[in-house]
Design a protein around this motif. Structure first.
Motif: not given
Length: 335
Positions: A318-335
Motif C-alpha cells: 500500500w505504501t509503495l502505491q501511495i508513493s507512486r501516486l504522490w510522484t504522479f501528482l507532484y509531476q502533474l502539478v508542476n507541469i
C-alpha cells in the motif's frame, strides 16, 4: 465501533502516516508550488486537502476494496491557479463490459480483466461503470454504460488515473480482492455488543451481589427489596428498595439477620472469550492482534516478530502505491 476505529487508526498510522513530504533538491519553487496546492481544497467537491484525501483513500480501501483515483481539471480555474483536482471512485465500478468477455479485445487492442485494460502486460486504462440513471433498476453491462479512462493520455502523456489495490489484486491474473474488513464485519459487531453486555452485566452483578439473610423465616421479610405480608400500611419490618436508600443511611433488619455477599459462578470467562474472539478478528483483518490492541504482554518474541513481518509486507504494498501516486501528482502539478 471502537474496534472498527482501531482498525482504521492502524491503517492510517502504518500506511498513510501523517502525509508524505516531497524532497526536491535544488528546486524550491517546484516544492513550494506543490505544497501550496496540496494545502488547498483539491477534491472535486472542494471540501478536502490532499492529506484528507489520502486518509479517505486508506479508509475506503479497508471498507470497500480497491479505489480508483482520477485527476480531472477544474474548468473554472483561473490563469494563475493549479486546476488539478483529485476524485476517488469505488473499485466496485471498475468492471468488464459484456462486449469484452471471453478474451475479446477492445478498440485499442487492449485485453480487459476485471475492468482493467492491459496491453503487452502493462496496465493502460480502466472501464468505469457509469452511475445509475434515475429510473434504472439494475446497472447495465453494455459498453455504452461505461466510461473508458486511460491511465495516461495517449497524446500528452498526462497522468489520468490510478487504481489503488489491495495486495491480492496486484496481478492481472488475480481477481480483485475483497474489502479488508469484509470477512469480520459481523465479528466486529458481535464483539462490540458483547462488550456492552459485559459492562451491563457487571453493573447488574454489583447491584445484586448483596443479600440479607435472617433466621425468622415465619415473617415475610427479605430485607433490602423485600415486601410486607400485609398489603395495608407498611410495617417497620417492610423491605426497602436499595435504590431508595440515601448514601450513608443506616437501615434496620430482623433480629439474627446478617449480610452475605454473593460470588456469582455463572459469569463466563470474558477474558478468555475476548482473547479468542480478537484472534479470529485480527486474523480476518490481517492486522496482528498485538498491534491492533497495543498489547504484547501475552506474546513471545518469535510470534510477535512473525506477525509484524507479515503485516509490514502487506502495508509495504500500500505504501509503495501511495508513493507512486504522490510522484504522479507532484509531476502533474508542476507541469
Amino acid at each position: 465501533t471502537s474496534i472498527g476505529r482501531a482498525v482504521l487508526s492502524v491503517m492510517e498510522d502504518y500506511v498513510g502516516g501523517n502525509g508524505l513530504t516531497p524532497v526536491v533538491a535544488g528546486d524550491p519553487v517546484a516544492q513550494k508550488t506543490f505544497v501550496e496546492w496540496s494545502n488547498q481544497l483539491i477534491n472535486v467537491q472542494g471540501t478536502k486537502t490532499l492529506s484528507q484525501i489520502l486518509r479517505d483513500l486508506i479508509v475506503n480501501s479497508a471498507g470497500s476494496g480497491d479505489v480508483l483515483i482520477t485527476t480531472p481539471i477544474d474548468p473554472t480555474a483561473g490563469p494563475n491557479e493549479v486546476g488539478l483536482r483529485v476524485e476517488l471512485t469505488s473499485g466496485s465500478r471498475i468492471r468488464t463490459p459484456d462486449d469484452f468477455t471471453n478474451g475479446k479485445k477492445d478498440r485499442f487492442g487492449n485485453t480487459i480483466k476485471m475492468g482493467v485494460a492491459f496491453r503487452d502486460g502493462k496496465e493502460v486504462g480502466y472501464y468505469v461503470q457509469n452511475l445509475l440513471k434515475p429510473n434504472q433498476k439494475l446497472s447495465s453491462r453494455k459498453l455504452d454504460d461505461f466510461t473508458y479512462i486511460p491511465r495516461f493520455d495517449s497524446e500528452t502523456g498526462r497522468f489520468n488515473a490510478f487504481l489503488f489495490r489491495n495486495p491480492s489484486g496486484e496481478m492481472a491474473e488475480q481477481t480483485r480482492g475483497l474489502p479488508l474488513v469484509f470477512p469480520v464485519v459481523q465479528e466486529v459487531k458481535d464483539l462490540s455488543d458483547l462488550w456492552d453486555s459485559a459492562i451491563l452485566g457487571a453493573r447488574n452483578k454489583n447491584l445484586l451481589s448483596v443479600m440479607v439473610q435472617s433466621d425468622e423465616v415465619t415473617q415475610v421479610y427479605s430485607g433490602m427489596g423485600g415486601v410486607d405480608e400485609d398489603s395495608g400500611a407498611p410495617r417497620v419490618e417492610a423491605g426497602t428498595i436499595i435504590g431508595d436508600i440515601v448514601d450513608g443511611a443506616i437501615t434496620t433488619m430482623p433480629s439474627g439477620g446478617e449480610i452475605k455477599v454473593i460470588n456469582s459462578s455463572g459469569m463466563i470467562d470474558l477474558d478468555a472469550l475476548f482473547l479468542r474472539s480478537n484472534r479470529y478478528l485480527c486474523s480476518g483483518i490481517g492486522i496482528p492482534m498485538e498491534l491492533l490492541f497495543k498489547d504484547f504482554s501475552q506474546t513471545n518474541f518469535s510470534s510477535g516478530k512473525l506477525a509484524l513481518d507479515s503485516f509490514f509486507r502487506k502495508t509495504e504494498t500500500w505504501t509503495l502505491q501511495i508513493s507512486r501516486l504522490w510522484t504522479f501528482l507532484y509531476q502533474l502539478v508542476n507541469i
